[in-house]
Write a protein that holds these residues in place. Structure first.
Motif, PDB file in Angstrom:
ATOM      1  N   VAL A 308       0.840  -1.207   0.000  1.00 46.17           N
ATOM      2  CA  VAL A 308       0.000   0.000   0.000  1.00 46.17           C
ATOM      3  C   VAL A 308       0.875   1.257   0.000  1.00 46.17           C
ATOM      4  O   VAL A 308       0.665   2.176  -0.803  1.00 46.17           O
ATOM      5  N   ILE A 309       1.876   1.281   0.867  1.00 41.36           N
ATOM      6  CA  ILE A 309       2.739   2.471   0.937  1.00 41.36           C
ATOM      7  C   ILE A 309       3.475   2.642  -0.393  1.00 41.36           C
ATOM      8  O   ILE A 309       3.608   3.745  -0.912  1.00 41.36           O
ATOM      9  N   PHE A 310       3.945   1.522  -0.944  1.00 39.58           N
ATOM     10  CA  PHE A 310       4.652   1.542  -2.234  1.00 39.58           C
ATOM     11  C   PHE A 310       3.764   2.172  -3.309  1.00 39.58           C
ATOM     12  O   PHE A 310       4.187   3.038  -4.065  1.00 39.58           O
ATOM     13  N   THR A 311       2.507   1.722  -3.354  1.00 44.59           N
ATOM     14  CA  THR A 311       1.580   2.203  -4.381  1.00 44.59           C
ATOM     15  C   THR A 311       1.298   3.692  -4.207  1.00 44.59           C
ATOM     16  O   THR A 311       1.322   4.457  -5.176  1.00 44.59           O
ATOM     17  N   ILE A 376      -8.183 -17.726  13.173  1.00 47.16           N
ATOM     18  CA  ILE A 376      -6.801 -17.548  12.696  1.00 47.16           C
ATOM     19  C   ILE A 376      -6.748 -17.775  11.189  1.00 47.16           C
ATOM     20  O   ILE A 376      -6.140 -16.999  10.447  1.00 47.16           O
ATOM     21  N   ALA A 377      -7.466 -18.821  10.736  1.00 48.80           N
ATOM     22  CA  ALA A 377      -7.484 -19.126   9.294  1.00 48.80           C
ATOM     23  C   ALA A 377      -8.149 -17.996   8.511  1.00 48.80           C
ATOM     24  O   ALA A 377      -7.654 -17.570   7.464  1.00 48.80           O
ATOM     25  N   ILE A 378      -9.275 -17.490   9.039  1.00 52.18           N
ATOM     26  CA  ILE A 378      -9.990 -16.394   8.346  1.00 52.18           C
ATOM     27  C   ILE A 378      -9.090 -15.158   8.269  1.00 52.18           C
ATOM     28  O   ILE A 378      -8.960 -14.515   7.221  1.00 52.18           O
ATOM     29  N   ILE A 379      -8.445 -14.833   9.391  1.00 53.76           N
ATOM     30  CA  ILE A 379      -7.625 -13.612   9.444  1.00 53.76           C
ATOM     31  C   ILE A 379      -6.413 -13.742   8.513  1.00 53.76           C
ATOM     32  O   ILE A 379      -6.130 -12.839   7.726  1.00 53.76           O
ATOM     33  N   PHE A 380      -5.740 -14.888   8.610  1.00 52.00           N
ATOM     34  CA  PHE A 380      -4.555 -15.088   7.770  1.00 52.00           C
ATOM     35  C   PHE A 380      -4.949 -15.055   6.288  1.00 52.00           C
ATOM     36  O   PHE A 380      -4.332 -14.369   5.478  1.00 52.00           O
ATOM     37  N   GLY A 381      -6.036 -15.787   5.985  1.00 59.13           N
ATOM     38  CA  GLY A 381      -6.496 -15.872   4.590  1.00 59.13           C
ATOM     39  C   GLY A 381      -6.920 -14.522   4.062  1.00 59.13           C
ATOM     40  O   GLY A 381      -6.500 -14.097   2.976  1.00 59.13           O
ATOM     41  N   SER A 382      -7.757 -13.805   4.842  1.00 59.69           N
ATOM     42  CA  SER A 382      -8.265 -12.515   4.353  1.00 59.69           C
ATOM     43  C   SER A 382      -7.121 -11.516   4.200  1.00 59.69           C
ATOM     44  O   SER A 382      -7.067 -10.767   3.217  1.00 59.69           O
ATOM     45  N   THR A 383      -6.177 -11.511   5.160  1.00 57.65           N
ATOM     46  CA  THR A 383      -5.065 -10.558   5.066  1.00 57.65           C
ATOM     47  C   THR A 383      -4.196 -10.878   3.851  1.00 57.65           C
ATOM     48  O   THR A 383      -3.706  -9.973   3.180  1.00 57.65           O
ATOM     49  N   CYS A 384      -4.017 -12.186   3.569  1.00 56.75           N
ATOM     50  CA  CYS A 384      -3.248 -12.570   2.370  1.00 56.75           C
ATOM     51  C   CYS A 384      -3.937 -12.051   1.114  1.00 56.75           C
ATOM     52  O   CYS A 384      -3.278 -11.568   0.192  1.00 56.75           O
ATOM     53  N   VAL A 385      -5.272 -12.146   1.093  1.00 52.49           N
ATOM     54  CA  VAL A 385      -6.023 -11.652  -0.072  1.00 52.49           C
ATOM     55  C   VAL A 385      -5.835 -10.139  -0.202  1.00 52.49           C
ATOM     56  O   VAL A 385      -5.522  -9.618  -1.277  1.00 52.49           O
ATOM     57  N   TYR A 386      -5.986  -9.411   0.927  1.00 52.85           N
ATOM     58  CA  TYR A 386      -5.807  -7.946   0.882  1.00 52.85           C
ATOM     59  C   TYR A 386      -4.398  -7.605   0.399  1.00 52.85           C
ATOM     60  O   TYR A 386      -4.206  -6.694  -0.410  1.00 52.85           O
ATOM     61  N   ALA A 387      -3.412  -8.350   0.926  1.00 53.39           N
ATOM     62  CA  ALA A 387      -2.009  -8.088   0.560  1.00 53.39           C
ATOM     63  C   ALA A 387      -1.794  -8.352  -0.931  1.00 53.39           C
ATOM     64  O   ALA A 387      -1.126  -7.573  -1.617  1.00 53.39           O
ATOM     65  N   GLY A 388      -2.389  -9.443  -1.423  1.00 55.72           N
ATOM     66  CA  GLY A 388      -2.257  -9.793  -2.844  1.00 55.72           C
ATOM     67  C   GLY A 388      -2.869  -8.727  -3.731  1.00 55.72           C
ATOM     68  O   GLY A 388      -2.279  -8.320  -4.742  1.00 55.72           O
ATOM     69  N   LEU A 393      -2.143  -4.131  -7.286  1.00 56.27           N
ATOM     70  CA  LEU A 393      -2.391  -2.717  -7.543  1.00 56.27           C
ATOM     71  C   LEU A 393      -1.067  -1.971  -7.747  1.00 56.27           C
ATOM     72  O   LEU A 393      -0.966  -1.094  -8.619  1.00 56.27           O
ATOM     73  N   ALA A 394      -0.066  -2.351  -6.954  1.00 52.69           N
ATOM     74  CA  ALA A 394       1.260  -1.720  -7.077  1.00 52.69           C
ATOM     75  C   ALA A 394       1.836  -1.979  -8.472  1.00 52.69           C
ATOM     76  O   ALA A 394       2.359  -1.067  -9.120  1.00 52.69           O
ATOM     77  N   VAL A 395       1.707  -3.232  -8.940  1.00 49.84           N
ATOM     78  CA  VAL A 395       2.213  -3.587 -10.279  1.00 49.84           C
ATOM     79  C   VAL A 395       1.462  -2.782 -11.340  1.00 49.84           C
ATOM     80  O   VAL A 395       2.048  -2.228 -12.269  1.00 49.84           O
ATOM     81  N   ARG A 396       0.141  -2.694 -11.151  1.00 45.06           N
ATOM     82  CA  ARG A 396      -0.678  -1.966 -12.117  1.00 45.06           C
ATOM     83  C   ARG A 396      -0.282  -0.492 -12.164  1.00 45.06           C
ATOM     84  O   ARG A 396      -0.184   0.111 -13.237  1.00 45.06           O
ATOM     85  N   MET A 397      -0.081   0.081 -10.999  1.00 43.08           N
ATOM     86  CA  MET A 397       0.311   1.498 -10.937  1.00 43.08           C
ATOM     87  C   MET A 397       1.658   1.714 -11.612  1.00 43.08           C
ATOM     88  O   MET A 397       1.876   2.711 -12.283  1.00 43.08           O
ATOM     89  N   PHE A 398       2.568   0.759 -11.410  1.00 45.92           N
ATOM     90  CA  PHE A 398       3.907   0.883 -11.985  1.00 45.92           C
ATOM     91  C   PHE A 398       3.857   0.829 -13.513  1.00 45.92           C
ATOM     92  O   PHE A 398       4.732   1.356 -14.183  1.00 45.92           O
TER      93      PHE A 398
END
Lengths: 407, 247
Positions: A308-311, A376-388, A393-398
């Motif tokens: 996010v910061i990168f983007t 734990i599974a929901i949090i890890f999974g959802s955060t991975c999705v948000y991170a992905g 988005l960073a790649v797209r912006m670049f």
């Protein structure tokens, strides 16, 4: 994707950043020295202030009481207070912190006690003032003792046992294991610190490698190379992630070392906060597995922050402009982290999907040795999705010319 | 070889709408030739060269560089191009050697080949004295030499220069001009953008005059002078570009 190119870019960025004094300050010196120094410095000052306040013998004024000489004599014998003569400006003296408390004894107080009346003793104090608070504690303790003694005498006069007014006693005993008590104490603050450190660690590298490069004119030079833009983003992004994780790891390491070195100084306070009077350990213990759990859960959040910061920084034309975009983000990060620290907010399926807040809540539980695997599974999974999504988005912006060549 | 066909680049601006940076620009540059792109500021020179170097994608039209299409194989195009512009800076915290090595690696070269190439370039450009010093402390001349070495590390067949002498002192600018001539002598395909008439006269085998994104005229300096009946390239440029001067 070409790993050789990604590695080349990552290695160059690492070398470049480590040669920058500002990076060394933000990624190494601040987490390693300043953060623990600040934390422990504040702790040390707080301990000193409280100890000094406790060590002071508070000045106490008795208002009235000329007809209650025995009580006055007993008060004079109290080593923990300094009885001062009555003065008309007692309220002003309390406000000016010259006098800690004033105690008003009603007329014929002693006679009333003997006659079986229930007179009221009033303690005047300075609300919220630490030393006045300690003095109130001393006076309440004294009058509780006097009250108990009077009750005992009255019961004895009627030939009744003391247990008549105190039929039973209560006592507190902790049964939670020390690591759970410690986890509950540190569980609130530790995830909050980790979240902030992860964010702060990512900021400088991200800004330098995006807006900073655009400003210095090296971005165009880099784009002239035959490397795929996805590889450039990944190489740079991995460096931002390294900054984020290393700031957190160095801080935690430095704080752990300082914590153990200064353990004795903080032991009493930490145990008091935890309510773990029974624990003999000088420091709050936490479940070691919990620490690994926290670190595993932090990883996707660090990825999310870095992307996010990168983007956001990529969009800026200059380092300064990027700073103005990223600084307000700190509040967006801090708010859910603080909410997670509040007592009474428990993890549920809905909150498990709220980024940052979910991490704060689940870490609190993991450090106490409570493992809700479904959450734990929901949090890890959802955060991975948000991170992905953030990384995509960073790649797209670049790849957007209007962003990279924004002037 | 560079072959541009109807190259068009449109920028979209919220306030100004569509802006044609280049419109239907076509030209051909062969190996061993220096092609000058002559135009005023904002004429479309940088956009054209950035499209050729695949930093920007064309809105329409195409170009083939060293046998690779700029749209279909941009990475392959960049592998055969050396791009030097006033806006392509150096990493200040890296030494000249690290900077050149970095771009060698990004071009897929092996470390041994990079070392050998750096030695050769440092000999040619007289860089040994400052090769292991950080670029942030360099004089303008040292920076230009390092930038040249950076563009040449992978020995590209095509060289693109976008106003490379902009803001340089006379001696550094002369060194750049000499270097561009060397590129031609080695059989490289060279395209050189500038708004300095004297550079065009000294360097370019053929010139393309660009104005408002369009290629208005093309030919040798002699051709352009004959066509306009002028003896001064500046006058010929104004006529060919169709620029109306304020009274």
């Amino acid at each position: 994707m070409n790993w050789r190119s990604i590695r080349t870019i990552y290695t160059k960025e690492l070398r470049d950043l480590l040669r920058d004094k500002r990076t060394v300050r933000s990624m190494i010196v601040i987490p390693l020295i300043v953060m623990p120094a600040l934390t422990f410095g504040v702790g040390k000052i707080a301990t000193m202030v409280v100890s000094k306040a406790r060590a002071e013998t508070p000045s106490v004024m008795v208002l009235g009481g000329a007809d209650s000489p025995d009580v006055i004599t007993q008060l004079k014998k109290e080593a923990k207070i300094n009885l001062v003569p009555e003065a008309a400006d007692w309220a002003q003296q309390i406000s000016d912190k010259k006098l800690r408390v004033a105690v008003r004894l009603p007329e014929k107080f002693e006679a009333g006690l003997k006659a079986g009346a229930a007179p009221t003793v009033t303690i005047y104090h300075y609300e919220g003032e630490l030393k006045s608070g300690f003095a109130v504690g001393e006076m309440e303790k004294f009058f509780r003792g006097l009250s108990a003694q009077t009750a005992k005498e009255r019961l004895a006069e009627h030939g009744l046992p003391a247990t008549l007014v105190q039929p039973f006693e209560t006592k507190r005993e902790n049964v939670a294991p020390p690591e759970k008590v410690g986890g509950n104490t540190l569980g609130g603050i530790l995830p909050y610190m980790i979240i902030i450190l992860c964010f702060m660690g990512a900021v400088y590298p991200a800004l330098d490698m995006t807006a900073g490069e655009k400003e210095r004119g090296t971005m165009e030079t880099l784009l002239c190379s035959p490397v795929n833009r996805v590889d450039i983003v990944l190489g740079k992004f991995l460096m931002v992630l390294t900054g984020s994780l290393s700031a957190m790891a160095l801080s935690l390491l430095s704080m752990s070392v300082s914590f153990f070195l200064l353990g004795s100084m903080f032991g009493g306070r930490a145990a008091a906060v935890a309510g773990a009077a029974a624990t003999s350990a000088p420091l709050p213990m936490i479940d070691p597995l919990g620490i690994f759990g926290v670190l595993a859960m932090v990883l996707p959040v660090a990825v999310l922050f870095s992307a996010v910061i990168f983007t956001v920084a990529l969009f800026a034309k200059s380092f300064k402009e990027a700073q103005s975009y990223v600084q307000p983000m700190v509040f967006v990060i801090i708010m859910p982290a603080i909410i997670g620290m509040l007592p009474g907010i428990d993890l549920n399926a809905r909150l498990a999907l709220v980024p940052i807040l979910n991490l704060s809540l689940v870490c609190k539980e993991m450090l106490s040795g409570v493992w809700h695997w479904n959450y734990i599974a929901i949090i890890f999974g959802s955060t991975c999705v948000y991170a992905g999504v953030a990384l995509a988005l960073a790649v797209r912006m670049f790849n957007r010319e209007d962003v990279i060549f924004r002037t | 070889m560079i072959e541009a066909v109807n190259l068009t680049k449109i920028f979209r601006d919220k306030k100004r709408g569509e802006i044609f940076a280049t419109k239907d620009v076509s030209f051909r540059v062969v190996p061993g030739e220096i092609y000058g792109l002559l135009g005023a500021n904002g004429a479309g020179k940088t956009s054209t060269l950035r499209v050729l170097a695949t930093l920007l994608a064309p809105s329409s039209g195409s170009a083939v560089i060293a046998g690779h299409d700029i749209v279909r194989a941009p990475e392959k195009v960049r592998a055969h191009v050396g791009f030097l512009a006033a806006s392509t800076a150096l990493y200040g915290r890296l030494t000249a050697r690290e900077m050149i090595t970095y771009f060698g690696r990004l071009n897929g070269m092996a470390d041994a080949a990079i070392r050998a190439r750096i030695k050769l370039l440092a000999d040619e450009l007289d860089m040994h004295e400052f090769l292991d010093r950080r670029c942030e402390k360099f004089s303008t001349g040292m920076k230009q030499k390092t930038s040249i070495a950076r563009t040449l590390i992978h020995d590209p067949a095509v060289m693109i220069f976008d106003e490379p002498t902009l803001g340089l002192d006379v001696m550094t600018a002369r060194a750049i001009v000499r270097f561009v001539r060397d590129c031609r002598a080695r059989g490289k395909t060279v395209i050189y953008s500038t708004h300095v008439m004297s550079e065009v006269e000294k360097l370019c085998d053929r010139v393309g005059i660009i104005h408002d994104g369009r290629l208005c005229a093309e030919g040798t300096v002699g051709d352009l002078l004959t066509r306009t009946g002028e003896t001064d390239l500046e006058e010929a440029f104004v006529k060919l570009a169709g620029i109306k001067e304020a009274a």
